[in-house]
Design a protein around this motif. Structure first.
Motif, mmCIF file in Angstrom:
data_model
loop_
_atom_site.group_PDB
_atom_site.id
_atom_site.type_symbol
_atom_site.label_atom_id
_atom_site.label_comp_id
_atom_site.label_asym_id
_atom_site.label_seq_id
_atom_site.Cartn_x
_atom_site.Cartn_y
_atom_site.Cartn_z
ATOM 1 N N ASN A 1 0.817 -1.209 0.000
ATOM 2 C CA ASN A 1 0.000 0.000 0.000
ATOM 3 C C ASN A 1 0.859 1.270 0.000
ATOM 4 N N GLY A 2 1.450 1.551 -1.143
ATOM 5 C CA GLY A 2 2.240 2.768 -1.245
ATOM 6 C C GLY A 2 3.329 2.632 -2.284
ATOM 7 N N VAL A 3 3.586 3.728 -2.993
ATOM 8 C CA VAL A 3 4.617 3.694 -4.038
ATOM 9 C C VAL A 3 6.008 3.561 -3.425
ATOM 10 N N GLN A 4 6.166 3.957 -2.164
ATOM 11 C CA GLN A 4 7.459 3.737 -1.507
ATOM 12 C C GLN A 4 7.792 2.253 -1.473
ATOM 13 N N PHE A 5 6.765 1.403 -1.324
ATOM 14 C CA PHE A 5 7.013 -0.039 -1.191
ATOM 15 C C PHE A 5 6.846 -0.808 -2.500
ATOM 16 N N THR A 6 6.021 -0.309 -3.409
ATOM 17 C CA THR A 6 5.901 -1.002 -4.705
ATOM 18 C C THR A 6 7.084 -0.686 -5.625
ATOM 19 N N HIS A 7 7.640 0.534 -5.523
ATOM 20 C CA HIS A 7 8.664 0.966 -6.486
ATOM 21 C C HIS A 7 9.886 1.622 -5.846
ATOM 22 N N GLY A 8 9.989 1.589 -4.506
ATOM 23 C CA GLY A 8 11.006 2.389 -3.832
ATOM 24 C C GLY A 8 12.402 1.793 -3.786
ATOM 25 N N MET A 9 12.629 0.664 -4.452
ATOM 26 C CA MET A 9 13.998 0.146 -4.519
ATOM 27 C C MET A 9 14.690 0.706 -5.755
ATOM 28 N N ILE A 10 14.584 2.002 -5.905
ATOM 29 C CA ILE A 10 15.256 2.684 -7.009
ATOM 30 C C ILE A 10 15.775 4.012 -6.503
ATOM 31 N N MET A 11 16.858 4.458 -7.109
ATOM 32 C CA MET A 11 17.423 5.777 -6.810
ATOM 33 C C MET A 11 18.040 6.306 -8.098
ATOM 34 N N CYS A 12 18.344 7.579 -8.106
ATOM 35 C CA CYS A 12 19.035 8.171 -9.245
ATOM 36 C C CYS A 12 20.002 9.212 -8.692
ATOM 37 N N ALA A 13 21.234 9.193 -9.173
ATOM 38 C CA ALA A 13 22.258 10.080 -8.621
ATOM 39 C C ALA A 13 23.288 10.414 -9.675
ATOM 40 N N GLU A 14 24.023 11.489 -9.423
ATOM 41 C CA GLU A 14 25.207 11.796 -10.214
ATOM 42 C C GLU A 14 26.375 11.036 -9.598
ATOM 43 N N TRP A 15 26.931 10.114 -10.353
ATOM 44 C CA TRP A 15 28.035 9.287 -9.873
ATOM 45 C C TRP A 15 29.342 9.802 -10.461
ATOM 46 N N THR A 16 30.405 9.832 -9.661
ATOM 47 C CA THR A 16 31.721 10.212 -10.174
ATOM 48 C C THR A 16 32.713 9.109 -9.857
ATOM 49 N N GLY A 17 33.519 8.771 -10.840
ATOM 50 C CA GLY A 17 34.527 7.753 -10.645
ATOM 51 C C GLY A 17 35.399 7.616 -11.871
ATOM 52 N N VAL A 18 35.988 6.445 -12.005
ATOM 53 C CA VAL A 18 36.917 6.146 -13.093
ATOM 54 C C VAL A 18 36.255 5.113 -13.995
ATOM 55 N N ARG A 19 36.444 5.266 -15.282
ATOM 56 C CA ARG A 19 35.947 4.222 -16.187
ATOM 57 C C ARG A 19 36.624 2.896 -15.854
ATOM 58 N N LEU A 20 35.867 1.828 -15.782
ATOM 59 C CA LEU A 20 36.463 0.517 -15.543
ATOM 60 C C LEU A 20 37.466 0.199 -16.645
ATOM 61 N N SER A 21 37.192 0.631 -17.870
ATOM 62 C CA SER A 21 38.112 0.364 -18.980
ATOM 63 C C SER A 21 39.468 1.028 -18.753
ATOM 64 N N THR A 22 39.489 2.159 -18.070
ATOM 65 C CA THR A 22 40.754 2.830 -17.745
ATOM 66 C C THR A 22 41.591 1.951 -16.818
ATOM 67 N N LEU A 23 40.942 1.381 -15.813
ATOM 68 C CA LEU A 23 41.668 0.498 -14.888
ATOM 69 C C LEU A 23 42.128 -0.772 -15.608
ATOM 70 N N LEU A 24 41.281 -1.275 -16.502
ATOM 71 C CA LEU A 24 41.660 -2.503 -17.221
ATOM 72 C C LEU A 24 42.843 -2.256 -18.149
ATOM 73 N N SER A 25 42.956 -1.051 -18.717
ATOM 74 C CA SER A 25 44.134 -0.836 -19.569
ATOM 75 C C SER A 25 45.393 -0.688 -18.726
ATOM 76 N N GLU A 26 45.253 -0.339 -17.450
ATOM 77 C CA GLU A 26 46.420 -0.324 -16.561
ATOM 78 C C GLU A 26 46.949 -1.733 -16.299
ATOM 79 N N VAL A 27 46.041 -2.675 -16.115
ATOM 80 C CA VAL A 27 46.488 -4.047 -15.810
ATOM 81 C C VAL A 27 46.763 -4.842 -17.084
ATOM 82 N N GLY A 28 46.159 -4.439 -18.193
ATOM 83 C CA GLY A 28 46.333 -5.162 -19.454
ATOM 84 C C GLY A 28 45.470 -6.408 -19.479
#
Lengths: 414, 414
Positions: free
Chosen positions: A159-186
């Motif tokens: 009984n509520g949108v918090q519980f039917t759909h509330g396992m979602i979020m949206c945010a501005e994420w900052t980090g490193v591309r995984l591909s950048t790290l993978l080119s470091e290790v080869g």
């Protein structure tokens, strides 16, 4: 007088009535007797009162909420985002849903390490200082738990949108591309999969296809401008945009490259979709197009007939939302909603549409279409295709029944 | 071995050295003796531990900070956003700078009213329930105090980007178009200005040109998804994108329409720009293009020579940022930085550029150019045009001197 003018007057009557005698704002400072509220008569709090601020005491009911009966323990459980109280597309970090498998640690970032090994040219261990020296990227993406709405599959009606759909979020994420790290290790030829593993007590782990690493996967350390919160993976998290939430491994400590998936517990005993013929869909990571109306909803009903704005959220793991249609009669007639710019890939999209409520019963629905042409299905269509054994990937159309009282209820149309 | 490979190895040596013996992450649960950290060995906190979450204890120094000697009282003062610790473009609400004239109230939204009157067809008083029923808009905009950097005009050199540039924030705002409210009250012919007034103890007020109301001004109730914080104007705030911060009247209670500006204290005794000839620029609301490097900066220096990413923020009240150039030699040579999408109008834009520090002294600068072609000036150019009497609208290029120690200092080039 036109119909629109008429609506306007009805609309405004509400405010005028509510305001009658309660307060007459004026330009000059008054005394208690003239109705000037106490907050104008008294000096407010100074800077430094809240070095890290908090919401108003009048918003204290806007919090993440858990459902105690849903899980055996709070450490392997979920808390839900209060979607009914949110606006726009950004989820404040303090309100972003949680899903933990063994609770959340508070890791000392100076002691945290990320190891990358396996089918690579050289195994490497990275400190947080190393990670933040790489070229960074900031992107706004949603993250959704694949069990979001899972209780509705077999007819539970939270009984509520918090519980039917509330396992979602949206945010501005900052980090490193995984591909950048993978080119470091080869990356060695033949490497096809990556095992991502967390430093929590569950040592949560999932297999990720290497294509995702070279597409848009990030290793993130910040969320909405500040460092990740402990419950969101501080100090480091994998971010695989559009994929189911649990693959965005929190407290990321290890990435192993290999030539096949690991078939971990979380991709065999859990997070597969049992179909009617007894077979299970596996590695069904992608979120298909989905949407939900967040106003009105069971938590926030209508007060009186007249003009309203229906508002909601739409998203897809496959790119951009192309359109959202809204019905007030259970799917017989549809009208196209406005999408709030910017409409970004793998990001929540806010939709709005004007609506005049005549005071009678209504069945409100929203239906998202993404840029691939995929149309959000009804629950009946979804059950026809996938049966009722699964709890995951419920992206069906949600119906809110508005009663003449103005209250909204979660219903499933047959 | 190429130069780039060489840089890489130097870069990675850091991490490898730091990691040596400190911890060897493994796939299985270990004991204390094998170096597995305590957060992996113990169950973490469950959901419900923090219904409204907070940052990690390891981030407790990332807070808004005031400068006690700057103002006579904390109620008429400012606290600064910790730009050095932030990523991307969104400012978390808990860290958004404050500027109060008589402290901040915590207003009961049920008792708050917005009155619109003056040169209108009908005076109206709106409750918060009325306001949220109107069609809404969500937009990401920056808000900057016009005194941001004001202490630098005459040569004060605040030691940190939090204090030189921290009177700025960027958020997703949700509210109603001011033009929507004005069409409800009906604007009389000849109305040219709007007085906006707050419900705080200062009854802060400013004159706003009516063109802004019909352009992009909003009356907002939400910031980054949730309701405004008390210190940001809860429950209602005027938002005039690109205009100086104090015109975004917080705790908005009154809008009066008239045919001329009101010449309030805050636009006569304050918030004007005294020029060398003794005349004052008045109603100089618009923020011109500006930028600053947030890493490195005095709060966050360099650790060792090698590869880094210089990162910073750019903005303009006139629309979009077109480009940002970065110099490492005090403006002799410039290189074009990457802009992080989406690049939005009147919004912070994050820029990044790779840089290899040779360990010698460096003079880091960034220079923004907006879509009108306007180029951010040097402090010398700004002083030549406007003298040194003003404290407002300092949008000059900031210089950080990097010493061989890796520390960065605020310097002004002559």
């Amino acid at each position: 007088m036109t119909g629109r003018d008429n609506d306007r007057r009805k609309f405004l009557k509400l405010g005028a009535a509510a305001a009658g005698g309660a307060m007459l704002p004026g330009a000059s400072r008054g005394t208690e007797a003239d109705g000037t509220p106490e907050w104008t008569r008294r000096m407010g709090k100074g800077v430094g009162s809240a070095p890290y601020g908090a919401p108003s005491k009048f918003e204290s009911d806007v919090v993440r909420r858990a459902v105690p009966w849903l899980t055996a323990s709070p450490e392997s459980s979920v808390s839900f985002t209060p979607l009914h109280a949110l606006h726009g597309i950004i989820t404040p970090n303090g309100l972003a849903f949680e899903r933990h498998h063994a609770g959340y640690p508070d890791i000392d970032p100076d002691r945290h390490r990320l190891m990358i090994h396996g089918m690579v040219d050289r195994n490497l261990v990275f400190t947080m200082d190393d990670i933040v020296r790489f070229p960074s990227e900031s992107r706004i993406y949603f993250v959704e738990c694949v069990a979001n709405g899972g209780m509705e599959w077999r007819g539970a009606q939270m009984n509520g949108v918090q519980f039917t759909h509330g396992m979602i979020m949206c945010a501005e994420w900052t980090g490193v591309r995984l591909s950048t790290l993978l080119s470091e290790v080869g990356v060695k030829p033949g490497a096809r999969w990556i095992l991502a593993e967390g430093a929590d007590n569950a040592i949560m782990n999932r297999s990720v296809p290497i294509e995702k690493a070279f597409d848009d996967a990030l290793v993130v350390y910040a969320q909405n401008g500040e460092m990740l919160r402990p419950e969101q993976g501080y100090p480091l998290r994998l971010l695989v945009p559009g994929y189911e939430g649990n693959m965005n491994i929190k407290w990321l400590r290890r990435l192993e490259l290999g030539d096949r998936p690991w078939f971990t517990r979380e991709e065999t005993a859990r997070y597969t979709d049992l179909l009617p013929d007894g077979k299970a869909r596996q590695f069904s990571w992608l979120h298909d197009a989905k949407s939900v109306i967040t106003f009105p909803c069971p938590e926030r009903g209508l007060k009186d007939k007249g003009r309203y704005e229906i508002s909601g959220l739409a998203w897809t793991g496959r790119g951009r939302i192309d359109r959202v249609d809204v019905s007030a009669d259970g799917g017989v007639n549809w009208r196209r909603a406005r999408l709030t710019p910017p409409v970004l890939s793998k990001c929540l999209t806010r939709f709005n549409i004007d609506w005049t409520w005549d005071g009678g019963p209504a069945l409100l629905q929203s239906r998202a279409v993404d840029e691939t042409g995929y149309v959000q299905p009804s629950m009946a269509q979804l059950r026809a295709a996938r049966g009722v054994n699964s709890v995951y990937h419920n992206n069906s159309i949600q119906t809110w029944r508005v009663a003449p009282s103005g209250k909204a209820f979660n219903v499933q149309l047959t």
